[in-house]
Design an enzyme around this catalytic site. Sequence first.
Site, PDB file in Angstrom:
ATOM      1  N   ARG A 189     -12.786 -14.543  -2.642  1.00 18.18           N
ATOM      2  CA  ARG A 189     -12.008 -15.139  -1.563  1.00 18.18           C
ATOM      3  C   ARG A 189     -12.891 -15.833  -0.521  1.00 18.18           C
ATOM      4  O   ARG A 189     -12.482 -16.828   0.069  1.00 18.18           O
ATOM      5  CB  ARG A 189     -11.221 -14.043  -0.829  1.00 18.18           C
ATOM      6  N   GLN A 211      -9.105   2.039  -0.391  1.00 18.84           N
ATOM      7  CA  GLN A 211      -8.953   2.400  -1.800  1.00 18.84           C
ATOM      8  C   GLN A 211      -9.951   3.486  -2.194  1.00 18.84           C
ATOM      9  O   GLN A 211      -9.598   4.424  -2.908  1.00 18.84           O
ATOM     10  CB  GLN A 211      -9.103   1.163  -2.681  1.00 18.84           C
ATOM     11  N   GLY A 233      -5.758  -3.661  -7.938  1.00 17.70           N
ATOM     12  CA  GLY A 233      -6.912  -2.818  -7.618  1.00 17.70           C
ATOM     13  C   GLY A 233      -6.480  -1.481  -7.040  1.00 17.70           C
ATOM     14  O   GLY A 233      -7.095  -0.435  -7.312  1.00 17.70           O
ATOM     15  N   SER A 263       0.835  -1.215   0.000  1.00 19.85           N
ATOM     16  CA  SER A 263       0.000   0.000   0.000  1.00 19.85           C
ATOM     17  C   SER A 263       0.865   1.257   0.000  1.00 19.85           C
ATOM     18  O   SER A 263       0.582   2.220  -0.725  1.00 19.85           O
ATOM     19  CB  SER A 263      -0.887   0.017   1.250  1.00 19.85           C
ATOM     20  N   ARG A 279      -2.973 -14.150  -2.153  1.00 17.57           N
ATOM     21  CA  ARG A 279      -3.108 -14.383  -0.707  1.00 17.57           C
ATOM     22  C   ARG A 279      -3.693 -15.761  -0.395  1.00 17.57           C
ATOM     23  O   ARG A 279      -3.372 -16.361   0.624  1.00 17.57           O
ATOM     24  CB  ARG A 279      -3.923 -13.272  -0.065  1.00 17.57           C
ATOM     25  N   SER A 327     -13.261   1.282   3.135  1.00 22.39           N
ATOM     26  CA  SER A 327     -12.280   0.868   2.126  1.00 22.39           C
ATOM     27  C   SER A 327     -11.236   1.952   1.942  1.00 22.39           C
ATOM     28  O   SER A 327     -11.563   3.095   1.621  1.00 22.39           O
ATOM     29  CB  SER A 327     -12.987   0.606   0.785  1.00 22.39           C
ATOM     30  N   ASP A 371      -6.956  -8.156   4.549  1.00 16.24           N
ATOM     31  CA  ASP A 371      -6.091  -8.981   3.694  1.00 16.24           C
ATOM     32  C   ASP A 371      -5.537 -10.206   4.422  1.00 16.24           C
ATOM     33  O   ASP A 371      -4.937 -11.081   3.787  1.00 16.24           O
ATOM     34  CB  ASP A 371      -4.925  -8.137   3.158  1.00 16.24           C
TER      35      ASP A 371
END
Length: 423
Positions: free
Chosen positions: A337, A159, A85, A14, A379, A157, A306
């Site tokens: 996921r 992002q 992403g 990040s 992951r 989020s 994550d």
Amino acid sequence: MIVAGSVRVPGDKSITHRALLLAALARGTSHVGGALTSLDARSSARVLRQLGAEVSPLRPDTVVTVRGRSRFRRPDSALDCGNSGTTTRLLLGLLAAHRFPATLTGDGSLRRRPMRRVTVPLARMGARFDEPDGDGLPLTVRGGPLVPLRYELPVSSAQIKSALLLAGLAGGVGVELREPHGRSRDHTERMLRAFGFHVIEEHGWIRFTPGGRLEPFALQVPGDPSSAAFLVGAATLAEGGELRVAGVDVNPTRTGFLAVLARMGAAVAVEDVTEHAGEPVGDLLVRPARLRGTEVAAGEVPGLIDEIPLLAALASRAEGVTVFREVGELRVKESDRLNLIAENLRSVGCRAEVSGDDLHVEGGEPPPRGPVRSAGDHRLAMAFGVLGTVPGARIRVDDMACAAVSFPRFPETLRGLERKARP
Ligand code: S3P
């Protein structure tokens, strides 16, 4: 496995993305030490070059130099964000403040991921979007002058939050944001503050006030806690010894997994914490432990989003049941996921099920054995790679190479933990 010694993990993903993006918009030369050199980081570097920044090759143990311009230039071709992403969504924020059209695309996984979560609020600020295939990629952004935004995010989020803060920065307008529950990672806020911008938090609102110029900078990227988590997991499952993971970012918005591991009975200490560019950095000292199940509350999820694949893998070795509440966001990560964690745990002989948006994992003693389908999700591959270190385990991950999206040389590093322990 008996573990010993000290390891380092690659630079934080990040922080690397943010450092590269900001350096590309600072007029002059910035230096980024310890940058992640994984496939995702290379995606950021590649698209920034198309936008006019000069970014030196991303090589391990080499300081990256970025010669930035204060505005991007119109790209000649589509910006391929690969599997990343973070590259896509944060870049959309910056491009929203640029007058030219730019088309973003990516690999099969990224093209399927939702983008309206950022394009809807960016459109409110004044950007226009053309999305021929609906909510995903490819899409074309046409930016321009922006207006201020006050916005409550539909999901916590980093992002989304970062895309909007970066739009405010590049467009010179104020942005006020609120996350529904649980704080997502706050690297963008910390970095903007460290560079002299006005970002405050008040009554649950994050406020960015424009003003000031982005100057070139030098920054050292700390180790990625999300990568460290896999080594912490392996050391926890080990039969003996002690492992130090040195120089890891221990920002509280990233270390939710440590609190969950502590509840599960893991033995992880955080030592020697110092501060670098607004981020706390320390060593993680891990000893093996017997684990018990726990409940992970919805409010904890943004701080360990994550790490859920790894925590779920560990939960399958714990006594009792572990429940992860409200983890529906996992359906829109690099893969679905949520369902793949449960499916793969069942495939190696464990009990796991998805109920609504919750994930239940029951611990068991028999060594995990069976095939794992990673769907190219780094992951998932690494979480099951860690589970494969249990004595007697026979786990076959279909694609371990995808770990290179965030953790170059992961299989070698995992094997190295054991080798180090041998005289
Ligand atoms: C990231 C935010 C998280 C995380 C991703 C990196 C970031 O995504 O899963 O790996 O750098 O801002 P969301 O914002 O979609 O939760």
